[in-house]
Design an enzyme around this catalytic site. Structure first.
Site, PDB file in Angstrom:
ATOM      1  CB  THR A  94       8.479  -9.503  -2.309  1.00 33.03           C
ATOM      2  OG1 THR A  94       8.492 -10.895  -1.980  1.00 33.03           O
ATOM      3  CG2 THR A  94       9.473  -9.251  -3.429  1.00 33.03           C
ATOM      4  CB  ILE A 130       3.878  -4.960  -2.398  1.00 29.19           C
ATOM      5  CG1 ILE A 130       3.463  -6.017  -3.440  1.00 29.19           C
ATOM      6  CG2 ILE A 130       4.806  -3.910  -3.010  1.00 29.19           C
ATOM      7  CD1 ILE A 130       4.602  -6.784  -4.097  1.00 29.19           C
ATOM      8  CE  LYS A 131      10.060  -5.086   4.234  1.00 29.50           C
ATOM      9  NZ  LYS A 131      11.236  -5.819   4.744  1.00 29.50           N
ATOM     10  CG  LEU A 132       5.513   0.026  -1.572  1.00 33.54           C
ATOM     11  CD1 LEU A 132       4.022   0.325  -1.572  1.00 33.54           C
ATOM     12  CD2 LEU A 132       6.135   0.516  -2.868  1.00 33.54           C
TER      13      LEU A 132
END
Length: 316
Positions: A94, A130-132
């Protein structure tokens, strides 16, 4: 055996989609989402209940309309992720709002909030990535989050400097973008005929994979953003590959033997000293394609995030 099953012998296959029904069809291990994919899925009538729930949440958890929209967007991303996790046995990625790509502290804050929303739905953080964006700030945010047990997927990765900095930060997983690298070179110097071994996107992932294995970095390499099945088959053996439904369909429909192409090199080397911020910025800046594609990728995700916000604002 079809090509998709052939690839699954050597590589963990991940579905690059927010469309829950198409994910169900291909039995991937994991799934990745982003604002563009969520926007697409949010337009489908079968997911209206997820949107309604996010709207109700937004109304309850924001004083101003702006706060309500942000709260609803976060909840919608988590709603889709939680539904996807009912189908895939592994993890869902996400994305943190692309507009925070140059703000380490706010990225950390948003990541913690998304994890908290998942946990409120009974989803353990071990099932979330967690997408960054792979900016210097994004990588530093991921470094801190990893120490808290929040695993990260560093996306929009185009340069070797980005890949090296991610490994040195100890991030869980990177997503080097094969197709977008290919697009950039193809627009400037078209490859005719197409030779997959010469594809700059394929070569980029191969180099990163070899470097990580030679230096014993544990960061997972997940090739992403494919334009054609040849690119996927040429990277069979990569730790993971995230593939859009249209290409999963092509692979599933074609029966032919699949050969492992990426194999960890036998020779290993000691790790170099970690890059400084100045070294990272200089090395990344030397790669015109990567500079352009990272900037463009952040802008495009931000545009789709705003469209998603507008869609939700109209329903508040």
């Amino acid at each position: 055996m079809n090509e998709l099953d052939g690839i699954k012998q050597f590589t963990t296959v991940v579905a690059d989609s927010g469309d829950i029904e198409s994910i169900r069809h291909y039995h991937p291990q994991d799934a990745t989402t982003n604002p563009s994919l969520l926007l697409k899925a949010a337009g489908l009538s079968q997911y209206e209940h997820l949107i309604d729930d996010a709207i109700a949440w937004g109304k309850k958890n924001g004083k101003t309309q702006e706060q309500q929209v942000v709260a609803a967007c976060d909840k919608l991303a988590v709603n889709f992720g939680a539904e996807i996790l009912k189908i895939v046995p592994g993890r869902v990625s996400t994305e943190v709002d692309a507009r925070l790509s140059f703000d380490k502290e706010k990225s950390i804050e948003k990541a913690r909030h998304l994890v908290d929303l998942y946990q409120q739905q009974g989803v353990e953080k071990s099932r979330i990535l967690i997408k960054l964006a792979s900016t210097w700030e994004g990588i530093r945010a991921a470094e801190e989050l990893e120490k808290e047990g929040i695993n990260c997927n560093l996306t929009l990765l185009f340069s070797f400097a980005q890949a090296r900095a991610c490994a040195e930060a100890g991030v869980f997983l990177i997503s080097p973008f094969v197709g977008r690298i290919y697009d950039w070179y193809q627009a400037r110097k078209p490859m005719d005929p197409y030779v997959v071994e010469e594809d700059p996107g394929v070569k980029s992932v191969r180099n990163i994979y070899d470097y990580y294995k030679q230096h014993h970095y544990e960061t997972i390499v997940m090739g992403a953003s494919f334009r054609r099945t040849e690119q996927i088959l040429a990277l069979t053996g990569c730790d993971r590959l995230t593939i859009a439904p249209n290409l999963l369909k092509e692979l599933q429909e074609k029966v032919s033997p699949v050969v492992r192409k990426l194999i960890p090199p036998s020779q290993t080397f000691p790790r170099p000293a970690p890059m400084s911020e100045a070294e990272f910025r200089w090395e990344h800046n030397q790669d015109a394609m990567a500079v352009e594609k990272l900037s463009e990728g952040i802008r495009l995700f931000a545009v789709d995030q705003r469209k998603l916000e507008d869609l939700l604002a109209a329903k508040l």
